[in-house]
Design an enzyme around this catalytic site. Structure first.
Site, PDB file in Angstrom:
ATOM      1  N   ASP A   8      35.412 -24.579  46.132  1.00 47.01           N
ATOM      2  CA  ASP A   8      35.607 -25.969  45.755  1.00 47.01           C
ATOM      3  C   ASP A   8      34.809 -26.798  46.785  1.00 47.01           C
ATOM      4  O   ASP A   8      34.491 -26.301  47.867  1.00 47.01           O
ATOM      5  CB  ASP A   8      37.113 -26.262  45.839  1.00 47.01           C
ATOM      6  N   LEU A   9      34.486 -28.036  46.450  1.00 41.67           N
ATOM      7  CA  LEU A   9      33.680 -28.845  47.381  1.00 41.67           C
ATOM      8  C   LEU A   9      34.563 -29.745  48.256  1.00 41.67           C
ATOM      9  O   LEU A   9      34.695 -29.522  49.463  1.00 41.67           O
ATOM     10  CB  LEU A   9      32.663 -29.675  46.587  1.00 41.67           C
ATOM     11  N   ASP A  10      35.169 -30.740  47.624  1.00 39.51           N
ATOM     12  CA  ASP A  10      35.980 -31.691  48.384  1.00 39.51           C
ATOM     13  C   ASP A  10      37.232 -31.012  48.933  1.00 39.51           C
ATOM     14  O   ASP A  10      38.036 -30.486  48.182  1.00 39.51           O
ATOM     15  CB  ASP A  10      36.380 -32.863  47.468  1.00 39.51           C
ATOM     16  N   THR A  16      35.284 -35.272  51.325  1.00 40.23           N
ATOM     17  CA  THR A  16      34.879 -36.492  50.624  1.00 40.23           C
ATOM     18  C   THR A  16      36.086 -37.317  50.201  1.00 40.23           C
ATOM     19  O   THR A  16      35.936 -38.455  49.766  1.00 40.23           O
ATOM     20  CB  THR A  16      34.000 -36.176  49.392  1.00 40.23           C
ATOM     21  N   LYS A  44      43.458 -35.465  44.496  1.00 37.96           N
ATOM     22  CA  LYS A  44      42.630 -34.340  44.940  1.00 37.96           C
ATOM     23  C   LYS A  44      42.404 -33.312  43.828  1.00 37.96           C
ATOM     24  O   LYS A  44      43.354 -32.831  43.225  1.00 37.96           O
ATOM     25  CB  LYS A  44      43.240 -33.693  46.182  1.00 37.96           C
ATOM     26  N   SER A 113      33.267 -27.274  41.478  1.00 39.28           N
ATOM     27  CA  SER A 113      33.834 -28.584  41.817  1.00 39.28           C
ATOM     28  C   SER A 113      34.019 -29.458  40.586  1.00 39.28           C
ATOM     29  O   SER A 113      33.262 -29.366  39.627  1.00 39.28           O
ATOM     30  CB  SER A 113      32.887 -29.289  42.801  1.00 39.28           C
ATOM     31  N   ALA A 114      35.032 -30.340  40.647  1.00 38.25           N
ATOM     32  CA  ALA A 114      35.262 -31.297  39.562  1.00 38.25           C
ATOM     33  C   ALA A 114      34.305 -32.475  39.655  1.00 38.25           C
ATOM     34  O   ALA A 114      34.181 -33.262  38.716  1.00 38.25           O
ATOM     35  CB  ALA A 114      36.704 -31.803  39.635  1.00 38.25           C
ATOM     36  N   LYS A 144      40.402 -28.793  36.040  1.00 40.14           N
ATOM     37  CA  LYS A 144      41.410 -27.955  36.690  1.00 40.14           C
ATOM     38  C   LYS A 144      42.774 -28.591  36.389  1.00 40.14           C
ATOM     39  O   LYS A 144      42.861 -29.808  36.389  1.00 40.14           O
ATOM     40  CB  LYS A 144      41.187 -27.916  38.206  1.00 40.14           C
ATOM     41  N   GLU A 168      40.215 -23.031  47.510  1.00 39.63           N
ATOM     42  CA  GLU A 168      40.655 -24.321  46.963  1.00 39.63           C
ATOM     43  C   GLU A 168      41.665 -25.037  47.850  1.00 39.63           C
ATOM     44  O   GLU A 168      42.533 -24.407  48.437  1.00 39.63           O
ATOM     45  CB  GLU A 168      41.348 -24.069  45.615  1.00 39.63           C
ATOM     46  N   ASP A 169      41.564 -26.372  47.899  1.00 39.87           N
ATOM     47  CA  ASP A 169      42.529 -27.157  48.669  1.00 39.87           C
ATOM     48  C   ASP A 169      43.557 -27.849  47.765  1.00 39.87           C
ATOM     49  O   ASP A 169      44.532 -28.400  48.269  1.00 39.87           O
ATOM     50  CB  ASP A 169      41.811 -28.240  49.493  1.00 39.87           C
TER      51      ASP A 169
HETATM   52  P1  B16 Z   1      33.517 -37.590  41.012  1.00 38.80           P
HETATM   53  P2  B16 Z   1      36.547 -31.171  44.063  1.00 38.80           P
HETATM   54  C1  B16 Z   1      37.032 -33.640  43.155  1.00 38.80           C
HETATM   55  O1  B16 Z   1      36.249 -32.762  43.916  1.00 38.80           O
HETATM   56  C2  B16 Z   1      37.819 -34.550  44.078  1.00 38.80           C
HETATM   57  O2  B16 Z   1      38.767 -33.808  44.817  1.00 38.80           O
HETATM   58  C3  B16 Z   1      38.550 -35.591  43.268  1.00 38.80           C
HETATM   59  O3  B16 Z   1      39.270 -36.458  44.113  1.00 38.80           O
HETATM   60  C4  B16 Z   1      37.512 -36.375  42.434  1.00 38.80           C
HETATM   61  O4  B16 Z   1      38.153 -37.362  41.636  1.00 38.80           O
HETATM   62  C5  B16 Z   1      36.742 -35.400  41.559  1.00 38.80           C
HETATM   63  O5  B16 Z   1      36.114 -34.429  42.380  1.00 38.80           O
HETATM   64  C6  B16 Z   1      35.685 -36.093  40.701  1.00 38.80           C
HETATM   65  O6  B16 Z   1      34.698 -36.618  41.529  1.00 38.80           O
HETATM   66  O7  B16 Z   1      34.103 -38.942  40.795  1.00 38.80           O
HETATM   67  O8  B16 Z   1      32.522 -37.519  42.129  1.00 38.80           O
HETATM   68  O9  B16 Z   1      32.980 -36.989  39.729  1.00 38.80           O
HETATM   69  O10 B16 Z   1      37.734 -31.048  44.971  1.00 38.80           O
HETATM   70  O11 B16 Z   1      36.790 -30.574  42.695  1.00 38.80           O
HETATM   71  O12 B16 Z   1      35.280 -30.677  44.696  1.00 38.80           O
HETATM   72 MG    MG Z   2      39.133 -30.016  46.382  1.00 40.59          MG
END
Ligand code: B16
Ligand code: MG
Length: 215
Positions: A8-10, A16, A44, A113-114, A144, A168-169
């Site tokens: 996962d990224l964030d 982020t 998150k 990542s989302a 997810k 994953e966090d």
């Molecule tokens: P964006 P991850 C997620 O990243 C974030 O945790 C979540 O807070 C955010 O809303 C989502 O990405 C979408 O991000 O607005 O940049 O498309 O944890 O899946 O890496």
């Molecule tokens: Mg995350």
């Protein structure tokens, strides 16, 4: 017999969440309410539109679909202004080293990542080349805890799910990994990420040897 690691990224590679929080807080302020750090936890791993709905719910505000599109776009403008200032110094402790150690051991690596801003972030951190496959919010239709993002990662790597470990966090992310038939390493609090096969505080606290003994 781990053949692929999907990250996962964030919250795993970079934090982020602090920028997401600032942008959502600014949006909420414009709408006349405060958005707390506590409420930010609920965002998150959640998609941008679903995040907006949660923010609006916290403020007791209702908006039309057209207004929501506009608010989400405004938040993303503020958010991208911030992530465009990111540098490799913001990579979380041990993250780059751990992903590299996987590669050195012949284990495939993917991002799952989302975020629709993943490429911008990876470019700013200068780590695009650490991943054999990059699956992000632009490539998936189901968020997810649906396993789609991780299953696509496994598919692009040509590795069967049972040989994949997801890092994953977020609770929804751990659930997604398990729903996809993968092993899950939680990054954060073991009491919150209790569905994970193992929980560590960060990628600086995990070794390849530990992965081999996951149930
Ligand atoms: P964006 P991850 C997620 O990243 C974030 O945790 C979540 O807070 C955010 O809303 C989502 O990405 C979408 O991000 O607005 O940049 O498309 O944890 O899946 O890496
Ligand atoms: Mg995350």
């Amino acid at each position: 017999n781990i053949k692929a690691c999907i990250f996962d990224l964030d919250g795993v590679i970079v934090d982020t969440a602090v920028y997401h929080y600032k942008a959502w807080k600014r949006l909420a302020a414009g709408l006349g309410f405060d958005f707390s750090e506590h409420d930010n936890e609920r965002l998150k791993g959640v998609s941008r539109m679903r995040s907006l709905e949660i923010v609006l719910e916290c403020g007791g505000v209702t908006k039309t679909d057209a207004e929501k599109e506009q608010l989400a776009a405004q938040k993303n403008t503020w958010y991208t202004e911030m992530i465009n200032q990111m540098t490799p110094a913001e990579i979380l402790p041990g993250a780059q080293e751990f992903v590299q150690s996987c590669r050195d051991a012949g284990i495939k690596t993917a991002l799952g990542s989302a975020s629709k801003n993943s490429m911008t972030i990876l470019n700013k951190l200068n780590i695009v080349n650490l991943f054999d496959a990059i699956i992000d919010g632009n490539k998936v239709s189901k968020a997810k805890p649906d396993p789609e993002v991780f299953l696509k990662g496994a598919e692009e790597l040509s590795i069967e799910p049972q040989f994949c470990v997801v890092f994953e966090d977020a609770i929804a992310g751990v659930e997604a990994a398990k729903a996809g038939g993968m092993k899950a390493v939680g990054i954060g609090d073991a009491n919150i990420l209790h569905e994970a096969d193992m929980v560590v505080s960060g990628l600086d606290k995990v070794t390849l040897e530990q992965l081999e003994i996951l149930p």
